[in-house]
Motif scaffolding. Structure first.
Motif, PDB file in Angstrom:
ATOM      1  N   GLY A 156       0.795  -1.215   0.000  1.00 52.29           N
ATOM      2  CA  GLY A 156       0.000   0.000   0.000  1.00 52.29           C
ATOM      3  C   GLY A 156       0.831   1.271   0.000  1.00 52.29           C
ATOM      4  N   ARG A 157       0.137   2.385   0.036  1.00 52.66           N
ATOM      5  CA  ARG A 157       0.794   3.686   0.085  1.00 52.66           C
ATOM      6  C   ARG A 157       1.332   3.941   1.498  1.00 52.66           C
ATOM      7  NH1 ARG A 157      -3.268   7.581  -3.546  1.00 52.66           N
ATOM      8  NH2 ARG A 157      -3.923   5.926  -5.003  1.00 52.66           N
ATOM      9  N   ARG A 177       3.497   1.304   5.706  1.00 55.03           N
ATOM     10  CA  ARG A 177       2.545   1.408   4.605  1.00 55.03           C
ATOM     11  C   ARG A 177       1.247   0.700   4.964  1.00 55.03           C
ATOM     12  NH1 ARG A 177       4.563   2.853  -0.402  1.00 55.03           N
ATOM     13  NH2 ARG A 177       6.791   3.334  -0.414  1.00 55.03           N
ATOM     14  N   SER A 180      -2.448  -2.986   1.946  1.00 50.81           N
ATOM     15  CA  SER A 180      -3.599  -2.911   1.047  1.00 50.81           C
ATOM     16  C   SER A 180      -4.048  -4.285   0.565  1.00 50.81           C
ATOM     17  CB  SER A 180      -3.278  -2.022  -0.163  1.00 50.81           C
ATOM     18  OG  SER A 180      -2.137  -2.497  -0.847  1.00 50.81           O
ATOM     19  N   ARG A 228      -3.600   1.694  -2.049  1.00 50.39           N
ATOM     20  CA  ARG A 228      -2.623   0.839  -2.733  1.00 50.39           C
ATOM     21  C   ARG A 228      -1.631   1.689  -3.507  1.00 50.39           C
ATOM     22  NH1 ARG A 228      -4.246  -4.174  -6.778  1.00 50.39           N
ATOM     23  NH2 ARG A 228      -2.313  -4.233  -7.983  1.00 50.39           N
ATOM     24  N   GLU A 229      -0.357   1.329  -3.434  1.00 51.27           N
ATOM     25  CA  GLU A 229       0.678   2.070  -4.158  1.00 51.27           C
ATOM     26  C   GLU A 229       0.470   1.917  -5.661  1.00 51.27           C
ATOM     27  OE1 GLU A 229       4.164   4.430  -4.487  1.00 51.27           O
ATOM     28  OE2 GLU A 229       2.855   3.979  -2.798  1.00 51.27           O
ATOM     29  N   SER A 242      -5.626   6.158 -10.051  1.00 50.16           N
ATOM     30  CA  SER A 242      -4.717   5.126 -10.530  1.00 50.16           C
ATOM     31  C   SER A 242      -5.329   4.407 -11.727  1.00 50.16           C
ATOM     32  CB  SER A 242      -4.424   4.126  -9.414  1.00 50.16           C
ATOM     33  OG  SER A 242      -5.603   3.391  -9.101  1.00 50.16           O
TER      34      SER A 242
END
Length: 265
Positions: A156-157, A177, A180, A228-229, A242
């Motif tokens: 995740g972010r 993080r 996620s 989520r990254e 995204s």
């Protein structure tokens, strides 16, 4: 702050044969689909349908075709949606599935096409087939997200350091993080399964269960993407969304449109 455990991706080594955790999660997804599919055979309208009647063989054939659709569609979808320029220059690497790179939305398209073939070969309405399949899918998605977490991938972010379940992932730096993968496991997997299973148990017009799946997954994935990254080579796109979120937009709109089209009249 938690630290992701250094889990060996190989669950069991038998001589030269290595069994990976990710492979076991796929196996769990297939087993769950068969078990749930057989339960669906006892539910209406499938229990009463004749000419042709639904059988356990149908569940097995759907699984086989669905796996083909997921693999082919997921890989092609990843190449088209996420790295089209690269694969245009290296077309043979489209077939290098062992290098990783799969797209859920591409896999969904692959499954839809596979179910078109199944429906035509069995003489059944396509939406009836999709209504049968939809409630059996989220547990497989949950198994896949469990595999992502075990592998420590698709993290995740960056989270607020005060977040109790913030987690440091290997290869993602030293900052905590969002896990996620766990969020998606709970939303797109367990919660979506419970809602769809209960929704499908009551009489519904053909297409309504499929519409609920599209809408439910689209909304839950859209929300999870905020944590989520984004893909490193894409980042955030227009409107700060995204690629995963943009791909969810047609799912949500399609779910709304199908729900309206298939509503009881």
């Amino acid at each position: 702050m938690l630290v992701h455990p250094a889990i060996d991706p190989v669950a069991l080594q038998l001589g030269p044969l290595a069994i990976h955790w990710y492979g076991l999660t796929y196996l769990a997804a297939f087993v769950l689909f068969v078990l749930l599919g057989r339960q669906r055979l006892k539910h209406e309208p499938f229990a009463s349908l004749r000419d042709p009647a639904w059988t356990s063989r149908d569940v097995e054939d759907i699984l086989f075709l669905g796996v083909l659709g997921v693999v082919a569609g997921g890989r092609i979808g990843y190449c088209v949606f996420y790295q089209p320029g690269y694969y245009l220059q290296h077309p043979l690497e489209v077939f290098a599935v062992w290098q990783g790179g799969m797209s859920f939305h591409g896999g969904l398209i692959g499954v839809l096409l596979a179910m078109v073939w199944f429906a035509r070969s069995r003489g059944r309405p396509w939406l009836q087939v999709m209504d049968f399949v939809a409630p059996c899918v989220p547990t497989g998605l949950a198994a896949g997200r469990a595999g992502n977490f075990l592998n420590g991938e698709l993290w995740g972010r960056v989270a607020d350091p005060s977040l109790p379940w913030g987690m440091v992932f290997r290869g993602a730096g030293d900052l905590p993080r969002h896990p996620s993968q766990v969020y998606q496991f709970l939303l797109e997997g367990l919660l979506l399964f419970v809602l769809l299973w209960l929704y499908a148990r009551k009489p519904r017009a053909t297409g309504q269960v499929s519409a609920m799946f599209l809408l439910g997954y689209g909304v839950f994935r859209f929300v999870a993407e905020f944590f989520r990254e984004p893909d490193a080579h894409l980042g955030l796109l227009s409107l700060g969304m995204s690629m995963g979120q943009w791909l969810c937009v047609p799912m949500i709109l399609g779910g709304i449109a199908l729900g309206w089209y298939s509503r009881p009249r």
